[in-house]
Write a protein that holds these residues in place. Structure first.
Motif, short mmCIF file in Angstrom:
data_model
loop_
_atom_site.label_atom_id
_atom_site.label_comp_id
_atom_site.label_asym_id
_atom_site.label_seq_id
_atom_site.Cartn_x
_atom_site.Cartn_y
_atom_site.Cartn_z
N GLY A 1 36.63 44.18 29.06
CA GLY A 1 35.18 43.99 29.08
C GLY A 1 34.71 42.80 29.87
N ILE A 2 35.63 42.04 30.45
CA ILE A 2 35.25 40.89 31.28
C ILE A 2 35.24 41.34 32.74
CG2 ILE A 2 35.85 38.55 32.01
CD1 ILE A 2 37.20 38.15 29.32
N PRO A 3 34.07 41.43 33.37
CA PRO A 3 33.98 41.99 34.73
C PRO A 3 34.48 41.03 35.81
CG PRO A 3 31.83 41.28 34.02
CD PRO A 3 32.75 41.06 32.84
N ILE A 4 35.59 41.39 36.43
CA ILE A 4 36.14 40.60 37.54
C ILE A 4 35.97 41.38 38.82
CG2 ILE A 4 38.22 39.55 38.50
CD1 ILE A 4 39.23 39.13 35.70
N ILE A 5 35.39 40.74 39.83
CA ILE A 5 35.22 41.40 41.12
C ILE A 5 36.20 40.78 42.11
CG2 ILE A 5 32.81 41.99 40.70
CD1 ILE A 5 31.99 39.58 42.36
N SER A 6 36.57 41.56 43.12
CA SER A 6 37.50 41.07 44.14
C SER A 6 36.88 41.22 45.51
CB SER A 6 38.82 41.83 44.07
OG SER A 6 38.61 43.21 44.34
N ARG B 1 52.04 42.21 42.18
CA ARG B 1 51.81 43.46 41.44
C ARG B 1 51.45 43.15 39.99
NH1 ARG B 1 56.00 48.60 41.19
NH2 ARG B 1 54.68 49.97 39.92
N THR B 2 52.13 42.14 39.41
CA THR B 2 51.85 41.76 38.02
C THR B 2 50.44 41.18 37.90
OG1 THR B 2 54.18 41.31 37.56
CG2 THR B 2 52.55 40.25 36.13
N ILE B 3 50.04 40.39 38.91
CA ILE B 3 48.70 39.81 38.88
C ILE B 3 47.64 40.90 38.94
CG2 ILE B 3 47.03 38.43 40.21
CD1 ILE B 3 49.03 36.79 38.58
N TYR B 4 47.82 41.87 39.82
CA TYR B 4 46.85 42.96 39.92
C TYR B 4 46.78 43.74 38.60
CZ TYR B 4 46.27 42.27 44.94
OH TYR B 4 45.97 41.75 46.18
N ARG B 5 47.92 43.90 37.94
CA ARG B 5 47.96 44.60 36.66
C ARG B 5 47.24 43.78 35.59
NH1 ARG B 5 53.00 46.10 36.81
NH2 ARG B 5 53.83 44.26 35.74
N ASP B 6 47.42 42.44 35.64
CA ASP B 6 46.73 41.58 34.69
C ASP B 6 45.21 41.64 34.88
OD1 ASP B 6 49.14 40.81 33.70
OD2 ASP B 6 49.17 38.81 34.62
N SER C 1 42.52 33.30 44.74
CA SER C 1 43.21 34.39 45.43
C SER C 1 44.36 34.93 44.58
CB SER C 1 43.74 33.92 46.78
OG SER C 1 44.80 32.99 46.58
N ALA C 2 44.75 36.17 44.88
CA ALA C 2 45.87 36.78 44.17
C ALA C 2 47.16 36.00 44.42
CB ALA C 2 46.02 38.23 44.61
N LYS C 3 47.32 35.51 45.64
CA LYS C 3 48.53 34.76 45.98
C LYS C 3 48.61 33.47 45.16
CE LYS C 3 50.95 32.58 49.85
NZ LYS C 3 50.92 32.23 51.29
N GLU C 4 47.47 32.78 45.02
CA GLU C 4 47.46 31.54 44.26
C GLU C 4 47.78 31.80 42.79
OE1 GLU C 4 44.48 27.75 43.25
OE2 GLU C 4 43.87 29.32 44.68
N LEU C 5 47.23 32.89 42.24
CA LEU C 5 47.53 33.25 40.86
C LEU C 5 49.01 33.58 40.70
CD1 LEU C 5 44.45 35.49 39.97
CD2 LEU C 5 44.95 33.21 39.07
N GLY D 1 39.35 36.84 47.12
CA GLY D 1 40.01 36.51 45.87
C GLY D 1 39.31 37.15 44.69
N PHE D 2 39.68 36.75 43.51
CA PHE D 2 39.09 37.27 42.28
C PHE D 2 38.09 36.26 41.72
CE2 PHE D 2 43.43 39.13 42.33
CZ PHE D 2 43.07 40.46 42.45
N GLN D 3 37.04 36.78 41.10
CA GLN D 3 36.07 35.93 40.43
C GLN D 3 35.36 36.72 39.34
OE1 GLN D 3 33.52 35.75 44.26
NE2 GLN D 3 32.07 35.27 42.61
#
Length: 309
Positions: A46-51, A33-38, A20-24, A58-60
């Motif tokens: 080029g690394i596909p991350i889906i939310s 906000r920094t996590i979403y920007r990262d 999850s974004a919170k855990e990151l 969360g992100f994966q």
């Protein structure tokens, strides 16, 4: 934006199914906000991350991408698994387990059985069948000294029978011809030296660090061995010793000779190790030529026989 944080996020996502974004945010002590920007930056690389949203959101990283050529192919992962298992003799088992878990996290579930099967098709076991019981302890201690960049001391029995105490900066563990060596900078000789682990005793790690030096590309002990004049000896081998001799000269250098014997052409270096090798075949092997090698074998056999008179 720190590159090490981006790399850490990628590794974490490769290792975990979903984060999850919170855990990151809490893990890296930055804002959401920094996590979403990262995440956007990683996506653009080029690394596909889906939310996914919701309680379990969360992100994966996309599963199919985990074995895509952009990261590691299935063949790459098989090679990594085989390699990690093969170095278990020189690495702390806990380290191996943790690393294997990380590598296996790269495998999507639908490929797990196939990759595990292929990775187990080759076994590289560096552990000797028998030998010095202290060898494993020495390997573990030297590996620890390498990681912590600390000096080691030991007593050493060289090939000429001389014993000395050594203090070295360890640089590289090497497995050569069934024997383990440590390449290090000897503080007494003020030069790089190669030490055979089986000749060591009283090995200790010192609480002293050292600054890395430029490692020489040529290992003198191995180079000196190969620079010696090498000849080919002609051996008469009984069939019962054929398989053992093949390990040293190859089947292409063994030729039938009558019903129970073979002629073997063996690469030979004129020193103790060369003569000991031929003598290790016992009465199943006779050196035919060259004459000087045959004569030296006869002399050594006579000296050995005198010990039992």
């Amino acid at each position: 934006m720190k590159i090490d944080r981006l790399i850490s996020i990628i590794l974490l996502l490769l290792e975990r199914k979903k984060v999850s974004a919170k855990e990151l945010s809490e893990t890296f002590e930055v804002s959401l906000r920094t996590i979403y920007r990262d995440i956007d930056t990683i996506n653009m690389s080029g690394i596909p991350i889906i939310s996914t949203s919701g309680v379990n959101g969360g992100f994966q990283i996309m599963d199919n991408y985990k074995v895509d050529k952009k990261v590691f192919s299935a063949s790459d992962i098989v090679t990594l698994l085989r390699g990690l298992e093969s170095v278990s003799a020189v690495t702390n088992r806990e380290d191996i387990i943790n690393t294997l878990v990380k590598v296996r996290s790269l495998i999507p579930s639908e490929h797990t059985n196939d990759i595990e099967l292929k990775s187990n098709q080759i076994l590289i076991d560096l552990q000797p069948w028998r030998g010095n019981p202290k060898l494993q302890t020495f390997l573990n201690n030297i590996n620890e000294a390498l990681e912590k960049q600390q000096l080691i001391t030991f007593d050493y029995f060289d090939r000429n029978g001389k014993t000395s105490s050594r203090k070295i900066e360890p640089y590289k563990l090497m497995l050569k011809a069934h024997s383990w060596y440590i390449q290090g900078f000897c503080l007494e000789k003020q030069d790089f030296r190669l030490f055979k682990l089986s000749r060591m005793s009283s090995l200790q790690i010192l609480n002293e660090s050292y600054t890395l030096r430029e490692l020489p590309p040529i290992i003198s002990e191995f180079t000196d061995m190969m620079d010696k004049k090498q000849v080919t000896v002609k051996l008469l081998i009984h069939t019962s010793a054929r398989d053992k001799v093949i390990d040293y000269c190859g089947s292409e250098n063994i030729f039938p000779y009558g019903e129970d014997y073979f002629i073997a052409l063996l690469p030979f270096i004129d020193d103790d190790s060369g003569y000991n090798l031929i003598l290790s075949f016992g009465d199943k092997c006779q050196c035919i030529e060259p004459i000087h090698v045959r004569d030296e074998l006869i002399r050594r056999i006579h000296n050995l026989a005198k010990l039992y008179d």
